[in-house]
Scaffold this motif. Structure first.
Motif, PDB file in Angstrom:
ATOM      1  N   UNK A  10       0.832  -1.206   0.000  1.00 24.75           N
ATOM      2  CA  UNK A  10       0.000   0.000   0.000  1.00 24.75           C
ATOM      3  C   UNK A  10       0.863   1.251   0.000  1.00 24.75           C
ATOM      4  N   UNK A  11       1.969   1.233  -0.772  1.00 25.08           N
ATOM      5  CA  UNK A  11       2.868   2.385  -0.726  1.00 25.08           C
ATOM      6  C   UNK A  11       2.288   3.609  -1.418  1.00 25.08           C
ATOM      7  N   UNK A  12       1.307   3.431  -2.304  1.00 21.59           N
ATOM      8  CA  UNK A  12       0.730   4.609  -2.964  1.00 21.59           C
ATOM      9  C   UNK A  12       0.072   5.511  -1.923  1.00 21.59           C
ATOM     10  N   UNK A  13      -0.836   4.921  -1.127  1.00 28.59           N
ATOM     11  CA  UNK A  13      -1.479   5.717  -0.079  1.00 28.59           C
ATOM     12  C   UNK A  13      -0.482   6.060   1.016  1.00 28.59           C
ATOM     13  N   UNK A  14       0.377   5.092   1.377  1.00 25.86           N
ATOM     14  CA  UNK A  14       1.351   5.355   2.434  1.00 25.86           C
ATOM     15  C   UNK A  14       2.332   6.441   2.054  1.00 25.86           C
ATOM     16  N   UNK A  15       2.757   6.466   0.774  1.00 22.09           N
ATOM     17  CA  UNK A  15       3.679   7.514   0.336  1.00 22.09           C
ATOM     18  C   UNK A  15       3.038   8.888   0.369  1.00 22.09           C
TER      19      UNK A  15
END
Length: 593
Positions: free
Chosen positions: A524-529
């Motif tokens: 979930x790095x898109x939201x986490x980023x």
């Protein structure tokens, strides 16, 4: 005698090289297994966290319906049951505020009191809306093991019951089998107190049992992940365990059985040992034949004496300190190089125990290990040495065991080298090559290496990586107005705030001037980023107190993702850099993709 000594030394060197190669091969294999175990634990943990997220989504829907009406509750229960596999979700149910079962997706059930369940009492006693994952229990009506995942139902702040899902640990465990490579390997999910929630091996035999208290993840709750080797508390199988602590507070444990994992290496080592033993036997036979022949001639005795004198001279003039220890671990002889290194003379150490030479009794423990029946007869490693005046130094010792014809220990020979300066230089060189001197953060080279490793992992596991390029706004006026010393102090505070935003498994680096970069990986790095970028902007927009001066800077952040924006280190950094400039051109103090 000189030829015999030379033969022993040559044979010892040969055995030393062989055993060193074997030891290095086993160490490499164990390191590979350690990495594999931790990766398996991370991957299985991500799968478990994903399942918990889906369960929580269903629970929130059931929680909302439970606060509305019985019709909404029944409809939502049917939707949840249809959306999840029947083997995994045993039932969705609601417990009323009085502790009795008020609704079950299985239909009408006998009056069942569940107010004594630990998760019910926990949720009833707190005003916090929290997710509770209870330890496995056997259902009073179903007589099956299940894990209850629950949230409280509240209306206008008043406790009105609990919405819960009963999940089959057996079905949930079966979904983790794809992460295992050997039938004796195991994946285990434990709660924060070490109680077993899931286990892929012999599932129902170990549910709700507590792991031993001396396990690393229980002794050090502050650690995120680690590894250790031990025999399984349940089946006695020796495994290398890698573990990781999940965001939910649970611990995922991956155990790789060492016997099958090391079997190919040990078979290869056995064949090598047989060949070396045969070669050593031929070598010894040749030496013995040569000595017998030389004894027949008078002049051979003189030549033998000359050779003995030659080798004695070599030992006395060699740079390494030589220590000869008897079977009782007491020193019987040293060479001049030993005295030059330690300051001890032959008379000061003769017949004294070997632990005199080190702090922490490292050498003494090494001798004890060499005395074990399973010992290879060789040991090598660093130790904290002690000089005659009581000062310390870092020493490196290579110890070999000499046995008599009966196999009993006759002597042990240790070669000692002072490596104090070498180790200090190695450590300084490594830190200078990989870390920024001002902030202590990884530099561009170390960042690129870590990002490359994350990209390799992402390609194998089809996951994502996010790169955040962070450039300070209005930093130049600070340097120009207050001097570079104030600017350096400000950069240190910036680095400290950035470390507070990102996770331990992320990497934050300074790549030059007022430019920083961070990398994250996961599903979930898109939201986490994006969340991290927003936090970075918010944190660096707050005033900094430097030498009693309140300074205001700010930052612009650009985000690039693998594989959408690039598939290499250079491509992702360039994409994040371009995104940062879009944010800066859009008005600074913001982030952009």
């Amino acid at each position: 005698m000189g030829i015999a000594v030379a033969g022993v030394i040559a044979l010892g060197v040969g055995w030393y090289d062989m055993l060193r190669d074997m030891r290095n091969a086993e160490q490499d294999t164990m390191e590979r297994l350690r990495v594999q175990a931790i990766i398996q634990a991370r991957a299985a943990g991500e799968a478990v966290e994903g399942a918990i997220g889906r369960f929580d989504l269903a629970l929130r829907a059931l929680q909302t319906a439970g606060a509305e009406s019985a019709a909404d509750l029944s409809l939502q229960g049917r939707i949840i049951k249809a959306a999840m596999s029947s083997d995994l979700l045993l039932q969705a149910f609601v417990i009323g505020a009085d502790g009795y079962l008020a609704y079950s997706s299985l239909g009408a059930a006998p009056r069942n009191y569940l107010g004594d369940r630990e998760y019910f009492r926990t949720l009833a006693a707190t005003d916090e809306d929290r997710l509770v994952i209870a330890r496995p229990v056997i259902g009073r009506l179903s007589k099956k093991w299940s894990i209850q995942i629950a949230r409280s139902i509240r209306h206008d702040g008043r406790f009105e019951g609990v919405a819960a899902l009963a999940v089959s640990p057996e079905a949930w465990s079966s979904r983790l089998l794809r992460f295992e490579a050997n039938p004796l390997d195991t994946l285990t999910l434990l709660d924060g107190d070490g109680y077993v929630l899931l286990r892929t091996l012999n599932v129902n035999e170990h549910l709700a049992k507590q792991a031993p208290g001396e396990r690393e993840y229980r002794l050090h709750p502050e650690r995120i992940e680690g590894h250790y080797v031990t025999h399984g508390a349940v089946d006695g199988v020796l495994r290398l365990y890698g573990w990781t602590r999940l965001p939910s507070g649970l611990v995922m444990l991956s155990g790789i059985a060492l016997e099958p994992a090391l079997a190919p290496l040990r078979a290869q080592r056995s064949g090598t040992l047989m060949r070396v033993v045969a070669a050593s036997g031929l070598f010894v036979f040749a030496i013995a034949a040569l000595l017998i022949a030389l004894k027949r001639y008078e002049h051979a005795v003189r030549r033998l004496g000359e050779r003995e004198e030659h080798y004695r001279s070599v030992l006395e003039h060699m740079d390494e300190g030589l220590v000869v220890v008897d079977a009782d671990n007491r020193i019987v002889n040293v060479n001049p190089a030993f005295s030059a290194i330690t300051g001890f003379t032959q008379e000061e150490v003769e017949k004294r125990p070997v632990f005199l030479l080190s702090r922490g009794r490292t050498l003494d423990r090494a001798m004890s290990e060499l005395s074990a029946p399973s010992s290879s007869g060789h040991w090598e490693g660093d130790f904290e040495g002690v000089r005659a005046g009581g000062t310390s130094y870092t020493g490196h010792a290579v110890i070999s065991t000499l046995r008599n014809a009966s196999g009993d220990v006759r002597h042990r020979v240790a070669l000692i080298t002072d490596v104090t300066e070498r180790r200090r230089r190695d450590d300084d060189i490594w830190r200078q090559a990989n870390f920024d001197r001002l902030t202590g953060l990884p530099n561009r080279a170390l960042f690129a290496d870590r990002l490359d490793g994350m990209l390799r992992h992402a390609r194998r596991h089809q996951s994502s990586v996010a790169v955040l390029f962070i450039d300070l706004d209005r930093f130049k006026p600070v340097n120009d107005g207050f001097g570079h010393e104030i600017g350096d102090l400000l950069l240190r505070q910036v680095a400290h705030r950035l470390l507070g935003v990102f996770r331990d498994e992320d990497t934050v680096a300074r790549i030059g001037g007022d430019e920083f970069i961070a990398v994250m990986q996961g599903e979930d790095v898109e939201a986490g980023g994006e969340r991290a970028a927003a936090q970075v902007v918010e944190q660096l927009s707050q005033p900094f107190l430097v030498e009693e001066r309140s300074l205001q800077v700010g930052c612009s952040v650009g985000i690039a993702r693998f594989p959408v924006d690039g598939d290499s280190v250079e491509a992702l950094v360039n994409a994040a850099d371009r995104a940062m400039y879009r944010a800066k051109n859009g008005g600074r103090g913001r982030w952009s993709r």
